[in-house]
Scaffold this motif. Structure first.
Motif, PDB file in Angstrom:
ATOM      1  N   TRP A   4       0.826  -1.205   0.000  1.00  0.00           N
ATOM      2  CA  TRP A   4       0.000   0.000   0.000  1.00  0.00           C
ATOM      3  C   TRP A   4       0.865   1.261   0.000  1.00  0.00           C
ATOM      4  N   ALA A   5       1.953   1.239   0.733  1.00  0.00           N
ATOM      5  CA  ALA A   5       2.866   2.389   0.728  1.00  0.00           C
ATOM      6  C   ALA A   5       3.445   2.598  -0.670  1.00  0.00           C
ATOM      7  N   ALA A   6       3.754   1.501  -1.376  1.00  0.00           N
ATOM      8  CA  ALA A   6       4.274   1.603  -2.741  1.00  0.00           C
ATOM      9  C   ALA A   6       3.204   2.172  -3.672  1.00  0.00           C
ATOM     10  N   ALA A   7       1.959   1.760  -3.487  1.00  0.00           N
ATOM     11  CA  ALA A   7       0.871   2.287  -4.320  1.00  0.00           C
ATOM     12  C   ALA A   7       0.718   3.789  -4.122  1.00  0.00           C
ATOM     13  N   VAL A   8       0.888   4.245  -2.894  1.00  0.00           N
ATOM     14  CA  VAL A   8       0.832   5.689  -2.608  1.00  0.00           C
ATOM     15  C   VAL A   8       2.011   6.382  -3.274  1.00  0.00           C
ATOM     16  N   GLN A   9       3.186   5.826  -3.121  1.00  0.00           N
ATOM     17  CA  GLN A   9       4.395   6.426  -3.691  1.00  0.00           C
ATOM     18  C   GLN A   9       4.301   6.512  -5.215  1.00  0.00           C
ATOM     19  N   GLN A  10       3.694   5.534  -5.847  1.00  0.00           N
ATOM     20  CA  GLN A  10       3.564   5.521  -7.306  1.00  0.00           C
ATOM     21  C   GLN A  10       2.397   6.380  -7.797  1.00  0.00           C
ATOM     22  N   GLY A  11       1.606   6.897  -6.876  1.00  0.00           N
ATOM     23  CA  GLY A  11       0.485   7.738  -7.258  1.00  0.00           C
ATOM     24  C   GLY A  11      -0.776   6.977  -7.642  1.00  0.00           C
ATOM     25  N   THR A  12      -0.790   5.683  -7.408  1.00  0.00           N
ATOM     26  CA  THR A  12      -1.964   4.868  -7.721  1.00  0.00           C
ATOM     27  C   THR A  12      -3.139   5.215  -6.812  1.00  0.00           C
ATOM     28  N   VAL A  13      -2.842   5.560  -5.585  1.00  0.00           N
ATOM     29  CA  VAL A  13      -3.856   5.903  -4.592  1.00  0.00           C
ATOM     30  C   VAL A  13      -3.271   6.974  -3.669  1.00  0.00           C
ATOM     31  N   ARG A  14      -4.121   7.808  -3.130  1.00  0.00           N
ATOM     32  CA  ARG A  14      -3.645   8.821  -2.176  1.00  0.00           C
ATOM     33  C   ARG A  14      -3.694   8.238  -0.766  1.00  0.00           C
ATOM     34  N   ALA A  15      -2.674   8.508   0.015  1.00  0.00           N
ATOM     35  CA  ALA A  15      -2.603   7.976   1.372  1.00  0.00           C
ATOM     36  C   ALA A  15      -3.831   8.364   2.186  1.00  0.00           C
ATOM     37  N   MET A  16      -4.300   9.591   2.012  1.00  0.00           N
ATOM     38  CA  MET A  16      -5.450  10.051   2.789  1.00  0.00           C
ATOM     39  C   MET A  16      -6.750   9.328   2.417  1.00  0.00           C
ATOM     40  N   ASP A  17      -6.745   8.597   1.300  1.00  0.00           N
ATOM     41  CA  ASP A  17      -7.930   7.867   0.865  1.00  0.00           C
ATOM     42  C   ASP A  17      -7.944   6.407   1.323  1.00  0.00           C
ATOM     43  N   VAL A  18      -6.912   5.993   2.005  1.00  0.00           N
ATOM     44  CA  VAL A  18      -6.817   4.593   2.439  1.00  0.00           C
ATOM     45  C   VAL A  18      -7.039   4.494   3.940  1.00  0.00           C
ATOM     46  N   ARG A  19      -7.914   3.593   4.330  1.00  0.00           N
ATOM     47  CA  ARG A  19      -8.159   3.307   5.741  1.00  0.00           C
ATOM     48  C   ARG A  19      -7.851   1.841   5.989  1.00  0.00           C
ATOM     49  N   ARG A  20      -7.272   1.577   7.119  1.00  0.00           N
ATOM     50  CA  ARG A  20      -6.982   0.202   7.532  1.00  0.00           C
ATOM     51  C   ARG A  20      -7.946  -0.163   8.665  1.00  0.00           C
ATOM     52  N   PHE A  21      -8.506  -1.359   8.587  1.00  0.00           N
ATOM     53  CA  PHE A  21      -9.434  -1.830   9.611  1.00  0.00           C
ATOM     54  C   PHE A  21      -8.923  -3.121  10.226  1.00  0.00           C
ATOM     55  N   TRP A  22      -8.941  -3.165  11.552  1.00  0.00           N
ATOM     56  CA  TRP A  22      -8.493  -4.337  12.308  1.00  0.00           C
ATOM     57  C   TRP A  22      -9.605  -5.371  12.299  1.00  0.00           C
ATOM     58  N   ARG A  23      -9.271  -6.596  11.917  1.00  0.00           N
ATOM     59  CA  ARG A  23     -10.240  -7.683  11.874  1.00  0.00           C
ATOM     60  C   ARG A  23      -9.808  -8.799  12.823  1.00  0.00           C
ATOM     61  N   THR A  24     -10.808  -9.439  13.423  1.00  0.00           N
ATOM     62  CA  THR A  24     -10.521 -10.517  14.377  1.00  0.00           C
ATOM     63  C   THR A  24     -11.352 -11.750  14.031  1.00  0.00           C
ATOM     64  N   ARG A  25     -10.903 -12.864  14.517  1.00  0.00           N
ATOM     65  CA  ARG A  25     -11.676 -14.103  14.421  1.00  0.00           C
ATOM     66  C   ARG A  25     -12.831 -14.016  15.423  1.00  0.00           C
ATOM     67  N   ASN A  50     -11.270   1.542  17.434  1.00  0.00           N
ATOM     68  CA  ASN A  50     -10.889   2.171  16.167  1.00  0.00           C
ATOM     69  C   ASN A  50     -11.992   1.969  15.129  1.00  0.00           C
ATOM     70  N   PRO A  51     -13.204   2.405  15.413  1.00  0.00           N
ATOM     71  CA  PRO A  51     -14.346   2.087  14.544  1.00  0.00           C
ATOM     72  C   PRO A  51     -14.240   2.669  13.141  1.00  0.00           C
ATOM     73  N   ASP A  52     -13.512   3.751  12.976  1.00  0.00           N
ATOM     74  CA  ASP A  52     -13.356   4.367  11.657  1.00  0.00           C
ATOM     75  C   ASP A  52     -12.066   3.930  10.974  1.00  0.00           C
ATOM     76  N   GLY A  53     -11.428   2.911  11.522  1.00  0.00           N
ATOM     77  CA  GLY A  53     -10.168   2.456  10.960  1.00  0.00           C
ATOM     78  C   GLY A  53      -9.056   3.437  11.264  1.00  0.00           C
ATOM     79  N   ARG A  54      -7.919   3.217  10.635  1.00  0.00           N
ATOM     80  CA  ARG A  54      -6.757   4.084  10.820  1.00  0.00           C
ATOM     81  C   ARG A  54      -6.143   4.323   9.444  1.00  0.00           C
ATOM     82  N   GLY A  55      -5.468   5.450   9.306  1.00  0.00           N
ATOM     83  CA  GLY A  55      -4.760   5.735   8.069  1.00  0.00           C
ATOM     84  C   GLY A  55      -3.536   4.837   7.935  1.00  0.00           C
TER      85      GLY A  55
END
Length: 159
Positions: free
Chosen positions: A82-103, A117-122
């Motif tokens: 994901w960091a590489a996608a941001v660096q290459q301009g494929t996606v903007r960092a501010m548009d990506v959210r990470r969500f923690w998932r559990t079993r 963290n209900p809204d995820g994290r950048g």
């Protein structure tokens, strides 16, 4: 016997066998050694049993470390992609959210993280936990949590 003493009062002769074990594992073996001594087993028999137990515990520890390191490597790889996608301009960092998932049967530590963290994290924001801030799963051995990545442009695009 006159073997000298290693950790936990165990004979020095078993030091190579216990070298990679944790403190609690060594203490367990020391208690077992004492029990075998009280049972009247010969030192040779106790040494053989102790080495067998130490080998079994070492295999368990190796499997645990292997699993934990693999999960951490996978999480780090996803973050790097994901960091590489941001660096290459494929996606903007501010548009990506990470969500923690559990079993379903997550431990208490991990189970509370999505609610904290209900809204995820950048991409570069840490998740808030009861133990402090963390960037990715792998909080404990055998952690089975994972992250999903969602972009604002396409909320259905998640890895």
């Amino acid at each position: 016997g006159g073997l000298g003493a290693a950790a936990g009062g165990l004979p020095l002769a078993v030091l190579p066998a216990i070298l990679f074990l944790t403190g609690p594992q060594v203490r367990t073996l020391a208690r077992q050694w004492d029990a075998w001594t009280e049972e009247g087993l010969t030192e040779e028999h106790r040494l053989r049993l102790l080495r067998q137990q130490a080998e079994r515990l070492t295999r368990i520890r190796q499997e645990l470390l292997s699993q934990s390191l693999t999960e951490t490597a996978l999480a780090t790889g996803a973050q790097t992609q994901w960091a590489a996608a941001v660096q290459q301009g494929t996606v903007r960092a501010m548009d990506v959210r990470r969500f923690w998932r559990t079993r379903t049967k997550a431990c208490a530590l991990c189970a509370e993280i999505p609610a904290r963290n209900p809204d995820g994290r950048g991409l570069t924001e840490a998740f808030q936990t009861s133990q402090g801030a963390v960037m990715q799963p792998g909080l404990h051995p055998r952690c089975q949590c994972w992250l999903t990545y969602v972009t604002q442009e396409n909320p259905f695009f998640a890895l």
